[in-house]
Structure formats: C-alpha cells, structure tokens
Design a protein around this motif. Structure first.
Motif, PDB file in Angstrom:
ATOM      1  N   THR A 134       1.224  -1.092   0.116  1.00  0.00           N
ATOM      2  CA  THR A 134       0.110  -0.332  -0.333  1.00  0.00           C
ATOM      3  C   THR A 134       0.828   1.376  -0.091  1.00  0.00           C
ATOM      4  N   ILE A 135       1.720   1.146   0.920  1.00  0.00           N
ATOM      5  CA  ILE A 135       3.055   2.432   1.225  1.00  0.00           C
ATOM      6  C   ILE A 135       3.476   2.502  -0.950  1.00  0.00           C
ATOM      7  N   ASN A 136       3.853   1.832  -1.404  1.00  0.00           N
ATOM      8  CA  ASN A 136       4.451   1.456  -2.532  1.00  0.00           C
ATOM      9  C   ASN A 136       3.158   2.480  -3.325  1.00  0.00           C
ATOM     10  N   ALA A 137       2.481   2.099  -2.779  1.00  0.00           N
ATOM     11  CA  ALA A 137       1.109   2.085  -4.573  1.00  0.00           C
ATOM     12  C   ALA A 137       0.961   3.581  -4.094  1.00  0.00           C
ATOM     13  N   ALA A 138       0.700   4.253  -2.662  1.00  0.00           N
ATOM     14  CA  ALA A 138       0.904   5.677  -2.660  1.00  0.00           C
ATOM     15  C   ALA A 138       2.126   6.929  -3.206  1.00  0.00           C
ATOM     16  N   GLN A 139       3.370   6.004  -3.398  1.00  0.00           N
ATOM     17  CA  GLN A 139       3.842   6.231  -3.488  1.00  0.00           C
ATOM     18  C   GLN A 139       3.927   6.314  -5.001  1.00  0.00           C
ATOM     19  N   SER A 140       3.692   5.956  -5.709  1.00  0.00           N
ATOM     20  CA  SER A 140       3.472   5.780  -7.321  1.00  0.00           C
ATOM     21  C   SER A 140       2.060   6.921  -7.210  1.00  0.00           C
ATOM     22  N   ARG A 141       1.503   7.022  -6.617  1.00  0.00           N
ATOM     23  CA  ARG A 141       0.547   7.402  -7.085  1.00  0.00           C
ATOM     24  C   ARG A 141       0.524   9.473  -7.354  1.00  0.00           C
ATOM     25  N   LEU A 142       1.875   9.745  -5.632  1.00  0.00           N
ATOM     26  CA  LEU A 142       2.771  11.015  -5.916  1.00  0.00           C
ATOM     27  C   LEU A 142       3.385  11.294  -7.095  1.00  0.00           C
ATOM     28  N   ASP A 143       4.158  10.452  -7.562  1.00  0.00           N
ATOM     29  CA  ASP A 143       4.272  10.019  -8.844  1.00  0.00           C
ATOM     30  C   ASP A 143       3.905  11.125  -9.945  1.00  0.00           C
TER      31      ASP A 143
ATOM     32  N   ALA B 134       0.656  12.388  -9.199  1.00  0.00           N
ATOM     33  CA  ALA B 134       0.598  13.591  -9.153  1.00  0.00           C
ATOM     34  C   ALA B 134       1.351  14.719  -9.740  1.00  0.00           C
ATOM     35  N   LYS B 135       2.600  14.242  -9.540  1.00  0.00           N
ATOM     36  CA  LYS B 135       3.833  15.090 -10.106  1.00  0.00           C
ATOM     37  C   LYS B 135       3.693  15.001 -11.462  1.00  0.00           C
ATOM     38  N   LYS B 136       3.094  14.155 -12.533  1.00  0.00           N
ATOM     39  CA  LYS B 136       3.563  14.135 -13.828  1.00  0.00           C
ATOM     40  C   LYS B 136       2.562  14.763 -14.016  1.00  0.00           C
ATOM     41  N   ASP B 137       0.958  15.234 -13.672  1.00  0.00           N
ATOM     42  CA  ASP B 137       0.252  15.958 -13.972  1.00  0.00           C
ATOM     43  C   ASP B 137       0.632  17.766 -14.264  1.00  0.00           C
TER      44      ASP B 137
ATOM     45  N   PRO C  25      -1.908  22.681 -18.278  1.00  0.00           N
ATOM     46  CA  PRO C  25      -2.249  23.391 -16.967  1.00  0.00           C
ATOM     47  C   PRO C  25      -2.186  24.482 -16.238  1.00  0.00           C
ATOM     48  N   ILE C  26      -3.206  25.007 -16.506  1.00  0.00           N
ATOM     49  CA  ILE C  26      -2.800  27.335 -16.250  1.00  0.00           C
ATOM     50  C   ILE C  26      -3.220  27.452 -14.795  1.00  0.00           C
ATOM     51  N   PHE C  27      -4.008  26.373 -14.380  1.00  0.00           N
ATOM     52  CA  PHE C  27      -4.096  26.363 -12.311  1.00  0.00           C
ATOM     53  C   PHE C  27      -3.466  25.315 -11.462  1.00  0.00           C
ATOM     54  N   ALA C  28      -2.649  25.149 -11.781  1.00  0.00           N
ATOM     55  CA  ALA C  28      -1.076  24.325 -10.947  1.00  0.00           C
ATOM     56  C   ALA C  28      -1.650  24.230  -9.466  1.00  0.00           C
ATOM     57  N   SER C  29      -1.433  25.309  -9.330  1.00  0.00           N
ATOM     58  CA  SER C  29      -0.881  25.725  -7.867  1.00  0.00           C
ATOM     59  C   SER C  29      -1.936  25.839  -7.129  1.00  0.00           C
ATOM     60  N   SER C  30      -3.824  25.733  -7.422  1.00  0.00           N
ATOM     61  CA  SER C  30      -4.865  25.513  -6.774  1.00  0.00           C
ATOM     62  C   SER C  30      -5.401  24.302  -7.195  1.00  0.00           C
ATOM     63  N   LYS C  31      -4.443  23.278  -8.710  1.00  0.00           N
ATOM     64  CA  LYS C  31      -5.240  22.172  -8.452  1.00  0.00           C
ATOM     65  C   LYS C  31      -3.540  20.776  -8.086  1.00  0.00           C
ATOM     66  N   GLN C  32      -3.023  20.702  -9.213  1.00  0.00           N
ATOM     67  CA  GLN C  32      -1.750  19.954  -9.769  1.00  0.00           C
ATOM     68  C   GLN C  32      -1.223  19.791  -8.260  1.00  0.00           C
TER      69      GLN C  32
ATOM     70  N   ALA D 203      -2.935  18.534  -5.776  1.00  0.00           N
ATOM     71  CA  ALA D 203      -2.574  16.761  -5.919  1.00  0.00           C
ATOM     72  C   ALA D 203      -1.748  16.232  -4.892  1.00  0.00           C
ATOM     73  N   VAL D 204      -0.480  17.533  -5.649  1.00  0.00           N
ATOM     74  CA  VAL D 204       1.503  16.571  -5.042  1.00  0.00           C
ATOM     75  C   VAL D 204       1.055  16.549  -3.304  1.00  0.00           C
ATOM     76  N   ASP D 205       0.260  17.929  -2.941  1.00  0.00           N
ATOM     77  CA  ASP D 205       0.089  17.362  -1.661  1.00  0.00           C
ATOM     78  C   ASP D 205      -0.397  16.678  -0.630  1.00  0.00           C
ATOM     79  N   GLN D 206      -1.574  16.569  -1.209  1.00  0.00           N
ATOM     80  CA  GLN D 206      -3.007  15.424  -0.742  1.00  0.00           C
ATOM     81  C   GLN D 206      -1.911  14.083  -0.749  1.00  0.00           C
TER      82      GLN D 206
END
Length: 426
Positions: free
Chosen positions: A255-264, A266-269, A305-312, A315-318
């Motif tokens: 589950t931690i590995n899956a969370a790490q992949s989701r973080l990566d 989110a950065k790709k977004d 991605p012009i709304f990166a500060s409020s969206k992407q 998502a990375v923080d989440q």
C-alpha cells in the motif's frame, strides 16, 4: 458389605475420569476443521474474490483510452441540404486518440499492481485469522467437553458419597447433615453442568458458522490428547519471523508503494496530455459538374495546466500526506504485532507451566488426598465435610488443568496468526 463395594466403585470412577474414551466415528479433528474452514468459509471466499477482481485492474489502467471514431456533416446548407451547393460542404469521417503524457499510464498501472499485491496479502492475512478463530473455538469446545466429562464423573462420585453417608446414618454412625451436604454439592454440579452445556451450544454454533455449516450441527471431538506442549522459539526470533512473514505488514508495504506511485503520478500531472486525430472529408461535384478534391484534416491538442497552484500542486500535497499516513500506519501495525507476540508468548509460557504443574503435581496429590480421606471417613477418622471439600477441590484442579491446556493451545493459535507462520517452535 455395602461400604467396600462403594469404595471399589469410587476408585474405578477415579481411574475412568483420567482415561480417554475410545475414538468415535465422525470425529471432527482440529486439522479437519481447519481444512473445512479454508475450503468453505464464505468470508474468506469473499476476500479471495476481491483479490481476484483487483488483479484485473492494472492492465485496464495501463491501457490507452479507447480511440474515438466520428462522422460529421460540415457546412451543410440548411435551405436545401444539397451537398453540391456550397464549396466547403463535406461529409467527414475521422479517428482521434487521447495520449497521456509519457509515464502516466505506467504509474497508474504500477499503483494498481501494488494494490492488487496488497489484496493478495490480505487474503493470506484473512486466512491466518480464520485459522486462529477456528483453533480457538475448537479448543474451547474441547475444554467444555472435558469439563462436562469431569462434572459427570464427579456427580457419580458424589452420589456414591450420598450412599456412604446414608448407609452410615442408617446404622447410627453418621449424621443426616452429611447426606444433605453431599446432595447440596451434587446440586451445585448439576448447575455447573447446565452452564457449561449452554456455553458448549454457543461455541458449537460459532464454530459451525466458520465452517459454513448449520449452527445446530452436532460436533464430536476426540477425547484423546497427549497433553504435550512445544517449546517456543525466543521472542526476538518470533519478532524477526513476523517482520518477514506477517501478511498484514506485507500488505501495508504494498500500500505504501502504491501511495508512492500515486505521488509520482500527481507530479506528472504538471505535464500536458495530448490528443491526436485524423479526419477525411469527402466533397461532391459542383452543380455544374466540376470535380472538387476531398480534404484531409490533422489535429493535435494538449491540456494546459494553468491552474497548477490550486489543482496539481494541491494533488501533490494530498498524495504526499497519504504516503506519510501509510508509513505511519505500517509503524503502528508493527508495534501492534510486537505487542501481540509478547502477550501471546507470555500467556503461553504461563499456561503451559500451569498445565504441567497441575498434571504432574497437584492433581495426583489431590487424588491421593481424596482416596485417603474416603478411607478415613469410613472408620470415622475424617469429617464428611472435609471429604466432600477434598473431592470438590480435585474437581476444580482437573477443570483448571484442562482450562490451562486449552489456553496454552489458544495462545499458540494466536501466536501463529500474529507471526504468520506455523514454524514457531524449536
């Protein structure tokens, strides 16, 4: 004479109370119960189906979105709907394909694969917990059977005591209160029998539920048992085994590995996704018969991605917080596992020592005491109250022996489930 015959019956009952009965047909052994539970338990089957369903997810998320085929009529005049009237009128067909930024599909598939692996470990964990529960209930039923056997044997003995007391009373050598006292203790045993019978019915229903059988189905257990308890590995060695073998910990790591992949992911977004398309437009000849060429249209579009500060970025923080949450959860689970190992380890050692003490020391001594007091009572050298008390004490010791033996085996069941292995002995 009546008294020697009663003494002989008493000694015979003492012997029978310590000897196991012959094996009966249809006996549910512990291993049989475990096999049935693994094959038929619906809760385990449910988790297995969930794991199977999750195994089908990664390839779905790792595939490109389905292409879109479109058919259009462009620049069609609404006054006549004539395809040859306007120069730019055309019938168009095309295909378009959405293409995520390179690496996104792989990360989505990777995250789902980790979750599918976690689900496999969840099945293993559920299986261990099921085996633990079956073992505990089986041993509880075993204890209740032994306790009821002891109660029945003691009821027979107290009935013999009643006969002895009545015989002595009739010949003027005893007191009526001795008869009443024996009858009172016999009534107490009958009350205990009712209580244990109710507990046995409840435990039988619970075990049958785990075996996916009717709650009232009869269960017969073997009366033979060696009473030998194993020697455990050191506590530190059990910690090491659990760290490597416990399915719950392995599931959390996935589950931690899956969370790490989701973080990566989110950065790709922060990077755009693309959409490509090709369209072919066919045009009819003009009204005067002149031929017009067909048209080809190619398209390329991308997200911005012009709304990166409020969206992407959010998502990375989440995803970062979720990753830390799962890491803390793993540490919490590991602390819990070690605490459970220590608790079960301590309980096993305690109850094992108690069982050995009862079986090798206390119970044989108590039986000798009862036999000695019975002989003394017949020649008026022992008070009847002390005789009854000694027999009740023996009854309590025998019951406590089986309880300690049962608790030791239940602690073993708990320890095997917590460690995630059966090989926890020296």
């Amino acid at each position: 004479m009546v008294l020697p015959k009663i003494v002989a019956n008493f000694i015979l009952l003492l012997i029978l109370s310590s000897v196991a009965n012959a094996e009966q047909p249809g006996i549910l052994t512990l291993q049989t119960a475990l096999n049935i539970a693994v094959m038929d338990n619906p809760s385990l089957a449910q988790i297995q189906m969930r794991s199977k369903a999750m195994a089908a997810i990664p390839s779905q998320l790792g595939s490109l979105p389905d292409p879109v085929i479109s058919f259009n009529a462009l620049n069609l005049p609404v006054d006549s709907f004539d395809l040859a009237q306007e120069n730019m009128t055309q019938l168009q067909g095309g295909i378009s394909q959405a293409i995520p930024f390179p690496g996104k599909l792989a990360l989505r598939e990777q995250a789902a694969t980790y979750q599918a692996e976690a689900a496999v470990h969840d099945v293993i964990e559920a299986r261990w917990l099921l085996l633990r529960d079956v073992k505990k209930l089986w041993w509880t039923l075993f204890y209740l059977d032994r306790s009821l056997d002891i109660i029945i044997a003691n009821q027979d003995l107290l009935r013999q005591f009643v006969k002895i007391a009545r015989t002595k009373y009739e010949v003027g050598e005893g007191l009526q209160q001795d008869v009443l006292l024996a009858q009172l203790e016999l009534s107490k045993l009958l009350d205990n029998e009712l209580r244990l019978t109710g507990a046995k019915s409840k435990t039988r229903a619970q075990l049958n539920a785990l075996l996916n059988r009717p709650a009232d189905q009869k269960i017969i257990l073997a009366k033979e048992f060696s009473g030998t308890l194993p020697t455990l590995l050191k506590e530190s060695e059990l910690f090491q085994q659990a760290e490597n073998s416990r399915a719950m910990l392995a599931s959390q790591r996935e589950t931690i590995n899956a969370a790490q992949s989701r973080l990566d992911l989110a950065k790709k977004d922060f990077y755009p996704d693309f959409k490509v398309g090709a369209f072919y437009g066919g045009r009819s000849d003009t009204l005067s018969g002149l031929e017009r060429s067909d048209l080809l249209t190619l398209k390329l579009s991308m997200t911005v991605p012009i709304f990166a500060s409020s969206k992407q970025q959010r998502a990375v923080d989440q995803r970062s917080s979720e990753l830390m949450q799962q890491r803390y959860a793993l540490q919490d689970q590991w602390n819990q596992v070690r605490a459970e190992i220590s608790t079960a380890y301590s309980e096993f050692q305690q109850t094992k020592n108690q069982a050995v003490l009862y079986n090798s020391g206390i119970i044989p001594q108590a039986r000798q005491t009862v036999a000695s007091m019975l002989a003394g009572y017949q020649v008026n050298k022992v008070d009847f109250l002390n005789l009854v008390r000694s027999q009740i004490t023996l009854y309590n010791y025998e019951t406590q022996y089986w309880k300690a033996l049962t608790q030791a085996n239940q602690a073993l069941a708990q320890l095997s489930a917590v460690v995630g292995k059966e090989e926890i002995y020296e």
